[in-house]
Design a protein around this motif. Structure first.
Motif, PDB file in Angstrom:
ATOM      1  N   LEU A  71       0.817  -1.220   0.000  1.00  0.00           N
ATOM      2  CA  LEU A  71       0.000   0.000   0.000  1.00  0.00           C
ATOM      3  C   LEU A  71       0.850   1.270   0.000  1.00  0.00           C
ATOM      4  N   ASP A  72       2.149   1.139   0.308  1.00  0.00           N
ATOM      5  CA  ASP A  72       3.048   2.300   0.309  1.00  0.00           C
ATOM      6  C   ASP A  72       3.846   2.420  -0.982  1.00  0.00           C
ATOM      7  N   LEU A  73       3.567   1.543  -1.945  1.00  0.00           N
ATOM      8  CA  LEU A  73       4.281   1.634  -3.225  1.00  0.00           C
ATOM      9  C   LEU A  73       3.885   2.884  -3.999  1.00  0.00           C
ATOM     10  N   GLY A  74       2.623   3.286  -3.868  1.00  0.00           N
ATOM     11  CA  GLY A  74       2.116   4.401  -4.657  1.00  0.00           C
ATOM     12  C   GLY A  74       1.560   3.905  -5.971  1.00  0.00           C
ATOM     13  N   PRO A  75       0.530   4.549  -6.505  1.00  0.00           N
ATOM     14  CA  PRO A  75      -0.104   4.070  -7.741  1.00  0.00           C
ATOM     15  C   PRO A  75       0.819   4.092  -8.955  1.00  0.00           C
ATOM     16  N   GLN A  76       1.830   4.968  -8.938  1.00  0.00           N
ATOM     17  CA  GLN A  76       2.705   5.124 -10.101  1.00  0.00           C
ATOM     18  C   GLN A  76       4.091   4.500  -9.881  1.00  0.00           C
ATOM     19  N   VAL A  77       4.147   3.425  -9.096  1.00  0.00           N
ATOM     20  CA  VAL A  77       5.439   2.803  -8.824  1.00  0.00           C
ATOM     21  C   VAL A  77       6.077   2.237 -10.097  1.00  0.00           C
ATOM     22  N   GLN A  78       5.247   1.792 -11.043  1.00  0.00           N
ATOM     23  CA  GLN A  78       5.797   1.273 -12.295  1.00  0.00           C
ATOM     24  C   GLN A  78       6.511   2.375 -13.072  1.00  0.00           C
ATOM     25  N   SER A  79       5.991   3.592 -13.012  1.00  0.00           N
ATOM     26  CA  SER A  79       6.657   4.725 -13.664  1.00  0.00           C
ATOM     27  C   SER A  79       7.984   5.027 -12.989  1.00  0.00           C
ATOM     28  N   LEU A  80       8.010   4.937 -11.648  1.00  0.00           N
ATOM     29  CA  LEU A  80       9.252   5.184 -10.905  1.00  0.00           C
ATOM     30  C   LEU A  80      10.309   4.142 -11.260  1.00  0.00           C
ATOM     31  N   LEU A  81       9.898   2.868 -11.319  1.00  0.00           N
ATOM     32  CA  LEU A  81      10.838   1.799 -11.684  1.00  0.00           C
ATOM     33  C   LEU A  81      11.356   1.983 -13.102  1.00  0.00           C
ATOM     34  N   LYS A  82      10.469   2.373 -13.997  1.00  0.00           N
ATOM     35  CA  LYS A  82      10.860   2.607 -15.393  1.00  0.00           C
ATOM     36  C   LYS A  82      11.846   3.767 -15.481  1.00  0.00           C
ATOM     37  N   LEU A  83      11.552   4.869 -14.774  1.00  0.00           N
ATOM     38  CA  LEU A  83      12.439   6.038 -14.774  1.00  0.00           C
ATOM     39  C   LEU A  83      13.812   5.683 -14.207  1.00  0.00           C
ATOM     40  N   SER A  84      13.808   4.938 -13.093  1.00  0.00           N
ATOM     41  CA  SER A  84      15.070   4.563 -12.456  1.00  0.00           C
ATOM     42  C   SER A  84      15.922   3.699 -13.384  1.00  0.00           C
ATOM     43  N   LYS A  85      15.287   2.746 -14.064  1.00  0.00           N
ATOM     44  CA  LYS A  85      16.013   1.853 -14.965  1.00  0.00           C
ATOM     45  C   LYS A  85      16.613   2.616 -16.138  1.00  0.00           C
ATOM     46  N   ILE A  86      15.817   3.531 -16.720  1.00  0.00           N
ATOM     47  CA  ILE A  86      16.311   4.316 -17.867  1.00  0.00           C
ATOM     48  C   ILE A  86      17.434   5.254 -17.424  1.00  0.00           C
ATOM     49  N   ALA A  87      17.237   5.915 -16.263  1.00  0.00           N
ATOM     50  CA  ALA A  87      18.243   6.876 -15.778  1.00  0.00           C
ATOM     51  C   ALA A  87      19.570   6.183 -15.487  1.00  0.00           C
ATOM     52  N   ARG A  88      19.519   4.985 -14.895  1.00  0.00           N
ATOM     53  CA  ARG A  88      20.752   4.281 -14.538  1.00  0.00           C
ATOM     54  C   ARG A  88      21.453   3.674 -15.753  1.00  0.00           C
ATOM     55  N   SER A  89      20.741   3.645 -16.864  1.00  0.00           N
ATOM     56  CA  SER A  89      21.389   3.217 -18.114  1.00  0.00           C
ATOM     57  C   SER A  89      21.941   4.404 -18.893  1.00  0.00           C
ATOM     58  N   ASN A  90      21.792   5.623 -18.303  1.00  0.00           N
ATOM     59  CA  ASN A  90      22.312   6.866 -18.893  1.00  0.00           C
ATOM     60  C   ASN A  90      21.722   7.163 -20.274  1.00  0.00           C
ATOM     61  N   THR A  91      20.477   6.766 -20.481  1.00  0.00           N
ATOM     62  CA  THR A  91      19.833   7.045 -21.772  1.00  0.00           C
ATOM     63  C   THR A  91      18.667   8.018 -21.623  1.00  0.00           C
ATOM     64  N   PHE A  92      18.538   8.627 -20.433  1.00  0.00           N
ATOM     65  CA  PHE A  92      17.410   9.527 -20.178  1.00  0.00           C
ATOM     66  C   PHE A  92      17.944  10.877 -19.707  1.00  0.00           C
ATOM     67  N   LYS A  93      17.633  11.929 -20.410  1.00  0.00           N
ATOM     68  CA  LYS A  93      18.148  13.263 -20.080  1.00  0.00           C
ATOM     69  C   LYS A  93      17.043  14.250 -19.713  1.00  0.00           C
TER      70      LYS A  93
END
Length: 516
Positions: A71-93
């Motif tokens: 219940l503490d994940l938040g409704p948009q946790v999938q967006s957060l995981l997606k953002l984190s994955k893209i950012a850590r691959s250095n392909t998101f600016k």
């Protein structure tokens, strides 16, 4: 109401006291290099998925794994995981998410094992600090709090504090925020935004956007279990949340903290910068403002009230019980109901202060003195609710039960403030036993004999408790006179009221203590 903030700096941290009309109502302690403060964002690593709890244990560098419930994940946790994955691959600016494609909200009744996997990395925010044997409580529904607004990524909703009642003001604030908020960010408008201008709200929002950009820049390189973005210091956080025109003084006894706070107040409320003052007195700042005495009198199992009544406070892990006693307050039998009502009102005011002062959380059960008239019970309940309105922590107050008990649930996000108000007896060292008083004079004379004959000291002063000093000087042929004839020199005897009964020390002619 006059509000003052007194800040005491020590080598191990900072203690912050909030006074209202000279009375201590909040006490906060912040240790140097304090990690895991509410609001800090960490790069967490999933250590274990617990399907039975629908939760996960997360490594954030604390000695015990932190707890993250579905219940503490938040409704948009999938967006957060997606953002984190893209950012850590250095392909998101795109730090401001202008072109970010959000994911759909997760199912409110879903399972955590469908979202997270072991060893997965996820940015998480501290929702509750480590308490007792428990690690931090986490949330992945990130937010960055400012003075007037709160920035919420992956949302487009503008929420307004329910405490702002005016529809005209709510509409005005919503229009201001709609015109300046970035895409894919939601905003929560806080109560203190009421009647504030566009420039103030815009500056606060821009500061939060700048913090988000800092978070995005650190996201690709932050190692697992390390902090990505830290909350500001406790003193600045308190000022951010409660600073208003009612504050008359902010006293600080440390130059660096003084300059930091003055700079922060200048940014958020330039007109209040003059109230920040550097304390330069000789005595400790808490002694000077009478805070130390209030601390000793306000903590502990028994709390005395001005009218002669008192509270008894008992604690368990998740439950606190407060018993109200009339003490030595007297009243005639025919006025018993009114007396009980007055004692209960006095107790209710103090209980509301105690909850804030000790930061007591969980369930609080209050046993007020029995009252038979329903109007009095209702008035007491309303009075308690009014006093609790000053409390910034989320809380719920239930009406009195048929047993006359009032129950309060209060949000707990930090460890309860616990200060020991009793001191170990310096005479017995807590054993309950002291050296026989009959041999005290023998001990003194033995040491005196050694100092005068073996060390050949001159101009000796004996420091003792006032009772012992009186005994030594008593009578024409006092012990002091006997020493004069025995050692052929006069031994000064000095009374020190702070000494315990069997304590004594010798000073030489230079007023330096002689080590024995």
């Amino acid at each position: 109401m006059v509000k003052e903030l007194i800040i005491n700096s020590t080598p191990i941290g900072v203690t912050i006291a909030l006074l209202q009309d000279k009375q201590l109502v909040e006490l906060n302690k912040e240790q140097i290099n304090n990690s895991y403060a509410v609001g800090d964002i960490y790069m967490g690593r999933i250590k274990k998925i617990m399907p039975s709890l629908n939760a996960a244990f997360v490594d954030v560098g604390y000695e015990k794994d932190a707890f993250l419930h579905y219940l503490d994940l938040g409704p948009q946790v999938q967006s957060l995981l997606k953002l984190s994955k893209i950012a850590r691959s250095n392909t998101f600016k795109d730090h401001l998410l202008d072109h970010f494609q959000k994911e759909t909200d997760i199912d409110k009744a879903g399972k955590i094992s469908d979202i997270l996997t072991k060893n997965q990395l996820i940015p998480v925010q501290i929702a509750k600090e480590p308490i007792s044997t428990k690690g931090p409580r986490l949330s992945s529904d990130l937010s960055i709090a400012g003075r007037f607004v709160v920035l919420v990524p992956f949302s487009d909703v503008i929420s307004i504090s329910k405490k702002i009642r005016s529809n005209t003001e709510r509409t005005r604030l919503k229009k201001i925020v709609e015109g300046i908020k970035p895409k894919n960010f939601g905003v929560i408008i806080r109560t203190v935004s009421e009647k504030k201008g566009v420039a103030e709200i815009q500056k606060d929002l821009l500061d939060l956007i700048s913090k988000w950009e800092t978070f995005m820049k650190k996201l690709p390189t932050t190692e697992p279990s390390k902090r990505i973005l830290g909350e500001m210091g406790r003193a600045s956080t308190i000022l951010r949340d409660i600073l208003n025109d009612e504050f008359t003084n902010i006293y600080v006894d440390d130059l660096s903290i003084y300059e930091e706070i003055k700079s922060y107040v200048h940014e958020i409320s330039p007109e209040l910068e003059k109230i920040v003052k550097l304390y330069k007195g000789k005595e400790p700042i808490f002694d000077h403002f009478g805070i130390e005495k209030q601390i000793k009198g306000s903590f502990g199992r028994t709390v005395n009230l001005a009218g002669g009544a008192y509270l008894v406070v008992e604690h368990t892990e998740a439950l606190h019980v407060i018993d109200v006693n009339s003490g030595n307050r007297s009243a005639s039998p025919e006025n018993q109901e009114q007396n009980a009502f007055m004692v209960n009102k006095e107790a209710a005011k103090e209980i509301a202060r105690q909850l804030r002062l000790r930061d007591m959380g969980g369930i609080v059960v209050i046993d007020f003195i029995d009252m038979h008239k329903a109007p009095n019970r209702k008035d007491l309940f309303d009075y308690l609710k009014a006093e609790m309105n000053y409390d910034r922590a989320k809380h719920t107050i239930l009406p009195p039960s048929k047993f006359g008990l009032v129950q309060i649930t209060r949000q707990r996000v930090r460890p309860e403030m616990n200060i020991v108000t009793v001191e170990k007896c310096p005479t017995c060292e807590g054993t309950g036993e002291i050296k026989a008083s009959i041999v005290l004079m023998d001990d003194i004379e033995s040491n005196l004999n050694y100092i005068l004959n073996e060390q050949a000291e001159k101009g000796i002063t004996l420091c003792v408790h006032p009772y012992i000093e009186a005994f030594i000087k008593k009578g024409l042929m006092s012990q002091q006179v006997k020493w004069f004839f025995k050692y052929n020199q006069w031994i000064k005897v000095k009374a020190i009221s702070s000494y315990h009964l069997t304590e004594f020390h010798f000073l030489n002619s230079k007023e330096e203590e002689i080590k024995l």
